[in-house]
Enzyme design. Structure first.
Site, PDB file in Angstrom:
ATOM      1  N   LYS A 187       0.874  -1.188   0.000  1.00 54.64           N
ATOM      2  CA  LYS A 187       0.000   0.000   0.000  1.00 54.64           C
ATOM      3  C   LYS A 187       0.905   1.230   0.000  1.00 54.64           C
ATOM      4  O   LYS A 187       1.393   1.645   1.033  1.00 54.64           O
ATOM      5  CB  LYS A 187      -0.913  -0.022   1.239  1.00 54.64           C
ATOM      6  N   GLU A 262       9.597   1.930  10.754  1.00 58.90           N
ATOM      7  CA  GLU A 262      10.660   2.897  10.482  1.00 58.90           C
ATOM      8  C   GLU A 262       9.963   4.247  10.442  1.00 58.90           C
ATOM      9  O   GLU A 262       9.232   4.555   9.507  1.00 58.90           O
ATOM     10  CB  GLU A 262      11.347   2.551   9.157  1.00 58.90           C
ATOM     11  N   CYS A 296      13.247  11.028   6.376  1.00 61.96           N
ATOM     12  CA  CYS A 296      13.014  10.673   7.779  1.00 61.96           C
ATOM     13  C   CYS A 296      14.290  10.792   8.597  1.00 61.96           C
ATOM     14  O   CYS A 296      14.253  11.086   9.788  1.00 61.96           O
ATOM     15  CB  CYS A 296      12.435   9.266   7.887  1.00 61.96           C
ATOM     16  N   GLU A 395       9.613  16.865  14.105  1.00 61.42           N
ATOM     17  CA  GLU A 395      10.062  16.633  12.730  1.00 61.42           C
ATOM     18  C   GLU A 395       9.286  17.531  11.766  1.00 61.42           C
ATOM     19  O   GLU A 395       8.061  17.542  11.778  1.00 61.42           O
ATOM     20  CB  GLU A 395       9.814  15.164  12.367  1.00 61.42           C
TER      21      GLU A 395
END
Length: 505
Positions: A187, A262, A296, A395
């Site tokens: 997905k 992750e 990331c 972030e």
């Protein structure tokens, strides 16, 4: 300006065939550089997930597993190499689709596609290596028994991937899952799914057995959530935000289902006073502004030793003004638009919040004047940051670097580890003993020394703390999709002799 390239119109890929979603809905595709709708993708829902999971289960049991799950690794390796070959053949077209869809510079997208092919090649080698590792003996303290290990595919796996490296993040999961003998449902993110649908076409062309990979595009709540909580999905691997990772882990917990996560990061880069300033400046920029800052593991917190801070910041501002910001398809583009309108608003809000909390926007942080359209943001460098500010803690996922100075190595390490995250970290210094000390002290799954961000599919990737757990890539990536079975055999001719035999009474 933009190289016109048609966007293929695809359906969902289930059981080796293109299938229209049950509800027949589609999601528009926006080009982030022009803000125009350039196509659409099918929107899967729980009904489609059910059909895909059934197809994956059939693929594993077909011909008692001989077609795929219990075939030799060498047999599966042939398919992985064929996929790599087709991807290399179509590199130019796939790179253009990736750049148009995600906004990353075309030269970066081309680099990604090479890495995708390399990843499939690498896991083809590991699939072959799996055959020799089967029945690995375990030495026991009793000679009346012998023991060996079987490594078996974990089963049906749900793979949920992000939009920053659409095809590469898919390959990081699909290649090892297939090498292990699993059947997968991928997905991809609804914000960048084009190249993942092309991967389906590649798998169809190489004759991958039906149901071994199923590719469902759609929204997270509508397609991702039912996949994560499906009772017949044996494992979920996810790359994305910490908030979504937490939801996936919660859904998986109901069925005691393993997950690999992750997640985000707020990674530090430590620059000591003994560096070559221009080299350190370039790595600092690459560590935060590559992929338009949407990484990331971005080293988005710069910690620079105070004795060189003024000179370092002066140089980095000059370097930043030199970055070519343009449509990703333009020659020499080094910064494209962020992926979507939502992401654009979010990044600008981070910058305005930093300003209102008292930080200084040293440069950038607004729309470049020469670009009237598209989700473009000039790379921002933010100083006068305190450790309680949002910009230090959260972030951003955009081209935004925040800066603090330090005086001692101890202080640098303390600031570096002052985060809930633990994905990446970088240390830049000519003193290699210091680099080694700092590397050991940094709480991160990946540490770069005198560089930032290079990534190789041979080396383990993943984080600790709220950046998730489990490791992808390398041999660790293959282990993710394997289940270990202990086989112990009694080899003596003597009876066991624990109970008294009735014949002796």
């Amino acid at each position: 300006m933009s190289i016109a390239i048609p966007i293929p119109s695809r359906q969902l890929f289930i059981d080796g065939e293109w299938r229209e979603p049950i509800n027949k809905k589609r999601i528009p595709i926006f080009n982030p550089a022009t803000e125009e709708i350039i196509g659409d993708i099918p929107a899967a829902t729980a009904e489609d997930v059910n059909i895909a999971v059934e197809a994956a289960q059939r693929a594993l049991s077909r011909n008692r597993g001989k077609d795929w799950s219990s075939a030799s690794g060498a047999h599966r390796a042939k398919y992985l190499r064929a996929i790599a070959g087709k991807i290399t053949q179509r590199k130019s077209e796939l790179a253009k689709l990736e750049a148009i869809d995600s906004g990353k510079p075309l030269e970066e997208a081309a680099w990604d596609i090479d890495d995708v092919a390399g990843c499939f090649e690498y896991y083809a080698d590991l699939a072959e290596g799996l055959d020799a590792k089967q029945k690995a003996p375990v030495s026991l303290p009793m000679e009346t028994f012998k023991c060996h290990i079987l490594k078996e595919p974990i089963g049906v796996v749900g793979l949920i991937t992000p939009w920053n490296y659409p095809l590469l993040m898919a390959a990081w999961k699909v290649a090892p899952a297939l090498a292990a003998g699993c059947a997968a449902i991928l997905k991809p993110s609804e914000l960048a799914s084009i190249t993942c649908l092309e991967l389906a076409e590649v798998c169809k062309e190489v004759g991958l057995p039906p149901g071994v990979i199923n590719i469902l595009t759609g929204l997270g709540p509508e397609a991702g959530a039912p996949l994560a909580s499906h009772p017949h999905v044996d494992k979920v691997a996810f790359t994305g935000s910490t908030a979504t990772g937490s939801k996936i882990m919660t859904a998986a917990a109901q069925m005691v289902k393993p997950v690999t996560l992750e997640l985000g990061g707020k990674s530090p880069i430590l620059v000591f006073e003994d560096v070559d300033i221009d080299k350190a400046v370039e790595w600092t920029m690459f560590g935060c502004f590559w992929t338009n800052g949407q990484i990331c593991s971005a080293t988005s917190r710069l910690l620079v030793q105070e004795s060189i801070a003024t000179e370092f910041l002066d140089r980095i501002v000059k370097w930043c003004k030199n970055i070519k910001i343009s449509d990703p398809m333009e020659e020499g583009c080094r910064l494209g638009p962020v992926v979507s309108a939502g992401q654009y608003e979010k990044v600008l809000k981070f910058i305005s919040t930093a300003r209102s909390e008292g930080a200084t926007i040293l440069c950038g942080g607004a729309r470049p004047q020469h670009l009237k359209k598209g989700y473009f943001i000039e790379p921002a460098i933010i100083t006068d940051v305190t450790t309680s500010m949002q910009i230090w803690r959260e972030e951003v996922f955009g081209p935004v670097l925040c800066v603090k100075t330090f005086s001692t190595e101890e202080e640098a390490i303390e600031l570096a580890n002052d985060t809930h995250y633990g994905l990446g970290a970088a240390v830049i210094s000519k003193d290699l003993d210091r680099c080694e000390r700092v590397t050991k002290a940094l709480q991160a799954g990946v540490v770069w020394v005198n560089c930032s961000q290079p990534c190789f599919c041979q080396a383990p990737w993943g984080g600790n703390k709220r950046s998730g757990f489990g490791r992808e890539l390398g041999e660790w990536g293959l282990e993710n999709y394997l289940s270990v079975k202990q086989v112990t055999q009694y080899i003596s001719d003597d009876s066991w002799g624990w109970y008294q035999s009735p014949s002796k009474l």
